[in-house]
Motif scaffolding. Structure first.
Motif, PDB file in Angstrom:
ATOM      1  N   UNK A   1       0.817  -1.203   0.000  1.00 52.54           N
ATOM      2  CA  UNK A   1       0.000   0.000   0.000  1.00 52.54           C
ATOM      3  C   UNK A   1       0.857   1.262   0.000  1.00 52.54           C
ATOM      4  N   UNK A   2       1.889   1.249   0.814  1.00 50.33           N
ATOM      5  CA  UNK A   2       2.752   2.423   0.924  1.00 50.33           C
ATOM      6  C   UNK A   2       3.445   2.722  -0.393  1.00 50.33           C
ATOM      7  N   UNK A   3       3.995   1.673  -1.011  1.00 48.02           N
ATOM      8  CA  UNK A   3       4.717   1.875  -2.273  1.00 48.02           C
ATOM      9  C   UNK A   3       3.767   2.260  -3.406  1.00 48.02           C
ATOM     10  N   UNK A   4       2.587   1.637  -3.417  1.00 49.23           N
ATOM     11  CA  UNK A   4       1.616   2.000  -4.458  1.00 49.23           C
ATOM     12  C   UNK A   4       1.182   3.457  -4.286  1.00 49.23           C
ATOM     13  N   UNK A   5       0.907   3.851  -3.056  1.00 46.03           N
ATOM     14  CA  UNK A   5       0.480   5.225  -2.801  1.00 46.03           C
ATOM     15  C   UNK A   5       1.561   6.219  -3.204  1.00 46.03           C
ATOM     16  N   UNK A   6       2.818   5.890  -2.912  1.00 45.95           N
ATOM     17  CA  UNK A   6       3.914   6.796  -3.265  1.00 45.95           C
ATOM     18  C   UNK A   6       4.041   6.931  -4.779  1.00 45.95           C
ATOM     19  N   UNK A   7       4.013   5.803  -5.486  1.00 44.69           N
ATOM     20  CA  UNK A   7       4.140   5.828  -6.947  1.00 44.69           C
ATOM     21  C   UNK A   7       2.960   6.550  -7.588  1.00 44.69           C
ATOM     22  N   UNK A   8       1.746   6.272  -7.101  1.00 42.00           N
ATOM     23  CA  UNK A   8       0.547   6.886  -7.668  1.00 42.00           C
ATOM     24  C   UNK A   8       0.500   8.384  -7.403  1.00 42.00           C
ATOM     25  N   UNK A   9       0.845   8.774  -6.186  1.00 44.05           N
ATOM     26  CA  UNK A   9       0.829  10.191  -5.837  1.00 44.05           C
ATOM     27  C   UNK A   9       1.828  10.978  -6.674  1.00 44.05           C
ATOM     28  N   UNK A  10       3.006  10.396  -6.866  1.00 41.53           N
ATOM     29  CA  UNK A  10       4.021  11.070  -7.680  1.00 41.53           C
ATOM     30  C   UNK A  10       3.536  11.253  -9.110  1.00 41.53           C
ATOM     31  N   UNK A  11       2.906  10.213  -9.660  1.00 40.56           N
ATOM     32  CA  UNK A  11       2.406  10.306 -11.036  1.00 40.56           C
ATOM     33  C   UNK A  11       1.312  11.365 -11.157  1.00 40.56           C
ATOM     34  N   UNK A  12       0.368  11.342 -10.215  1.00 40.22           N
ATOM     35  CA  UNK A  12      -0.732  12.315 -10.251  1.00 40.22           C
ATOM     36  C   UNK A  12      -0.201  13.734 -10.083  1.00 40.22           C
ATOM     37  N   UNK A  13       0.760  13.910  -9.187  1.00 37.30           N
ATOM     38  CA  UNK A  13       1.328  15.241  -8.958  1.00 37.30           C
ATOM     39  C   UNK A  13       1.983  15.793 -10.217  1.00 37.30           C
ATOM     40  N   UNK A  14       2.622  14.923 -10.988  1.00 34.51           N
ATOM     41  CA  UNK A  14       3.274  15.368 -12.226  1.00 34.51           C
ATOM     42  C   UNK A  14       2.266  15.684 -13.323  1.00 34.51           C
ATOM     43  N   UNK A  15       1.113  15.003 -13.307  1.00 35.00           N
ATOM     44  CA  UNK A  15       0.084  15.235 -14.330  1.00 35.00           C
ATOM     45  C   UNK A  15      -0.811  16.405 -13.944  1.00 35.00           C
TER      46      UNK A  15
END
Length: 495
Positions: free
Chosen positions: A202-216
């Motif tokens: 969960x932690x790693x998925x949240x980190x990866x997803x948040x980073x992607x959304x923040x860039x978009x």
């Protein structure tokens, strides 16, 4: 025969057959009889601009497709503009998606599920339509398939940091191609919840997803200022829900046959959220801002294909104990039957008539009907795409309404003069060639400029030639009597 099939399954990687199968479907009738419709014409004409001109345009319009336009610009520079260069990226992307689906299916439920999902994917009607489309939607599907494969891989216990980085990067690229592709994230979240993933996942998925959304996010915010581009999309109606309801019903049946259990990773646990969540989420978004178009969530077809693969695999497992030889033929027979049943649709989607119009066909009529020195007009101005895709067909014609070209103005259709100047310019002409929509697809004239064009042609000109082909119309008008004087504000014929 059983032994031959078993040997092939052991020797060939499971992704190869679906990938080659889908690639072959994509090459079949790729040029659509050398036709290009209005959406693809936008890609074509923007890709032929310089990188600086594309960047200038993105500040005014179509920023959501900026990455795709730059990619196609590079391909047009290398290989030249053609229907093959325009559509082959979509064919390759869809083939990659089919290969990824096969691997996902195999890891979740065995080779038969993988093969069934990969082979079924290319036959889905929506996929066949965008398989040969010169737009970014197939590329988004490929990225979505890759990100789902990466997620399945880490959930299978191979959670290397590089895979999470690749997952976030893939979601980011898809978001830059079409930010509605971020709807795959809640689908993946549902899978994580269903499998009761551990805290580390969960932690790693949240980190990866948040980073992607923040860039978009900057793209999302900036594109809101260009929302007028999608103002034509109609509000949701009940009949628009029929398609999603049918898809969810088929997917639900496939999920039941897969017998998903909470806490266990399976084809249904991955496929059902991938199918259902983007569909439901886009419906919800469209209640506030009409955006419900199937192409925006084409990647949800990955979930449907995976569930179909699971259903086929279940049928094979059920038949194997009593009919071991016959069970081996269930998949190839099912694919053959589907291919035959869908053949009329497949042929139709590879026909020029499958799209609303054809900008290349009407260009041929312009070549035949034009006279050097005559004027040309477009109603609406967006039909100028014919000239932008086939400029040589308009050589010798004067675009008398155009004040600033698309490249200079950073637009798709250029900037036209005000109605009074257009009227004055028309009254200096003896012969005007009009490019517009065919009668059966034409919308009522709404812009003031277009009403002026129509009224002047009706009052001062007569039709001497009229041709309609594949959604477009070319009409040649000749001036009645002697041209009157040009009033104040008249525009030079050379403008």
């Amino acid at each position: 025969m059983n032994s031959h099939i078993a040997v092939c399954r052991r020797r060939l990687p499971v992704w190869l057959i679906p990938m080659l199968w889908t690639f072959a479907l994509g090459l079949w009738g790729l040029s659509r009889q050398h036709s290009v419709w209005r959406d693809e014409a936008a890609t074509w004409q923007v890709a032929r601009r310089t990188a600086a001109e594309i960047w200038h345009m993105l500040g005014q319009v179509d920023v959501v497709h900026g990455l795709y336009y730059l990619l196609m610009h590079g391909l047009f520079e290398i290989f030249g503009p053609s229907t093959t260069t325009l559509r082959l990226p979509s064919v390759l992307a869809t083939a990659v998606a089919a290969g990824c689906l096969a691997v996902i299916g195999k890891r979740l439920a065995g080779s038969w599920t993988g093969l069934g999902a990969g082979l079924a994917f290319g036959l889905l009607p929506a996929v066949q339509f965008y398989l040969q489309e010169g737009r970014p939607y197939a590329l988004v599907v490929a990225g979505s398939a890759i990100s789902t494969l990466l997620l399945v891989t880490v959930l299978k216990g191979r959670g290397w940091a590089m895979r999470w980085a690749a997952y976030g990067g893939t979601v980011l690229v898809c978001g830059l191609l079409n930010w509605l592709s971020l709807l795959i994230l809640p689908a993946h979240l549902a899978t994580l919840a269903w499998t009761r993933a551990g805290r580390g996942v969960w932690t790693r998925w949240a980190a990866a997803s948040t980073a992607a959304v923040a860039c978009v996010l900057p793209l999302i915010l900036f594109s809101r200022g260009q929302s007028e581009q999608v103002s034509w999309i109609p509000p949701l109606t009940w009949h628009m829900m029929i398609g999603p309801a049918v898809l969810l019903t088929i997917g639900g049946l496939g999920a039941l046959l897969d017998r998903p259990r909470a806490g266990q990773l399976s084809a249904a646990v991955v496929g059902l959220p991938l199918l259902a969540v983007p569909q439901i989420a886009l419906i919800g978004i469209s209640l506030a801002q009409p955006l419900f178009l199937d192409r925006y969530i084409l990647f949800s077809m990955l979930g449907l294909a995976l569930l179909i693969g699971a259903a086929l695999s279940a049928a094979i497992r059920a038949a194997a104990p009593r009919f071991p030889r016959a069970s081996m033929w269930i998949l190839p027979v099912a694919v053959a039957v589907a291919m035959v049943a869908l053949l009329p649709q497949s042929l139709a989607k590879r026909s020029p008539d499958s799209r609303v119009d054809d900008v290349l066909a009407v260009a041929a009529d312009v070549r035949r009907l034009k006279e050097t020195g005559a004027a040309v007009l477009f109603i609406p101005a967006a039909r100028r795409d014919t000239e932008l895709v086939s400029p040589e067909a308009f050589t010798g014609l004067r675009d008398i309404a155009l004040m600033e070209g698309p490249e200079e103005s950073g637009t798709l259709k250029g900037v036209e003069a005000d109605p009074a100047r257009i009227r004055a310019a028309m009254l200096t002409q003896q012969r005007i060639l009009l490019v517009t929509d065919a009668t059966e697809v034409a919308q009522p004239v709404s812009a003031e400029r277009d009403r002026v064009k129509t009224s002047v042609l009706k009052e001062y000109f007569t039709v001497v030639a009229d041709q309609q082909i594949r959604g477009r119309r070319v009409t040649v008008y000749k001036r009645l009597g002697t041209p009157g004087p040009v009033g104040p504000g008249g525009m030079s014929a050379a403008m």
